[in-house]
Design an enzyme around this catalytic site. Structure first.
Site, PDB file in Angstrom:
ATOM      1  N   ASN A  44      -9.940  -4.743  -1.093  1.00 13.58           N
ATOM      2  CA  ASN A  44      -8.689  -4.463  -1.728  1.00 13.58           C
ATOM      3  C   ASN A  44      -8.903  -2.969  -1.950  1.00 13.58           C
ATOM      4  OD1 ASN A  44      -7.847  -7.303  -2.261  1.00 13.58           O
ATOM      5  ND2 ASN A  44      -9.590  -7.508  -3.488  1.00 13.58           N
ATOM      6  N   THR A  45      -7.843  -2.466  -1.606  1.00 13.27           N
ATOM      7  CA  THR A  45      -7.613  -0.901  -1.711  1.00 13.27           C
ATOM      8  C   THR A  45      -6.499  -0.581  -2.396  1.00 13.27           C
ATOM      9  OG1 THR A  45      -9.495  -0.464   0.113  1.00 13.27           O
ATOM     10  CG2 THR A  45      -7.671   1.414  -0.408  1.00 13.27           C
TER      11      THR A  45
END
Length: 123
Positions: A44-45
């Site tokens: 998750n960025t």
């Protein structure tokens, strides 16, 4: 995982068995106590771009970017870990002079807008 302005987890860290969401530190406390193995979600960025038209010199722009990026830990848990690529880019067009607010105040306002943007992205 995403936290709203009331501190409620609205996305991520979902327990399929109970249907509950909680902050990751609960998992880490259990791991420290030896009762469970903590897992950290990866992949998750959050990429954030903040653009202003306020005239800011290089030092003020860097501080503005640091202020907004640092504030994002209020909504993203955990934030800026070794497993993600959370990044913020800040730009200015230098079109208008700041009036009635200093760069710190501008950063405070932009921090709130960034939080709203993250929350809006979860709907």
């Amino acid at each position: 995982m995403i936290v709203d302005r009331d501190g409620k987890v609205v996305r991520g860290n979902y327990h399929a068995g109970t249907g509950e969401r909680h902050l990751p530190f609960v998992d880490y406390e259990s791991a420290c106590a030896g009762t469970e193995t903590a897992r950290t979600a990866s992949g998750n960025t959050t990429l954030t771009v903040v653009i202003t038209n306020a005239k800011l010199n290089d030092v003020a722009l860097k501080q503005f970017a640091t202020q907004v990026r640092s504030s994002m830990h209020r909504t993203i848990h955990p934030f800026h870990t070794e497993l993600d690529g959370d990044t913020l880019y800040a730009l200015t067009t230098d079109a208008v002079d700041l009036e009635g607010i200093n760069p710190t105040g501008l950063g405070a306002r932009a921090s709130e807008v960034a939080w709203d943007a993250v929350l809006a992205s979860t709907r």
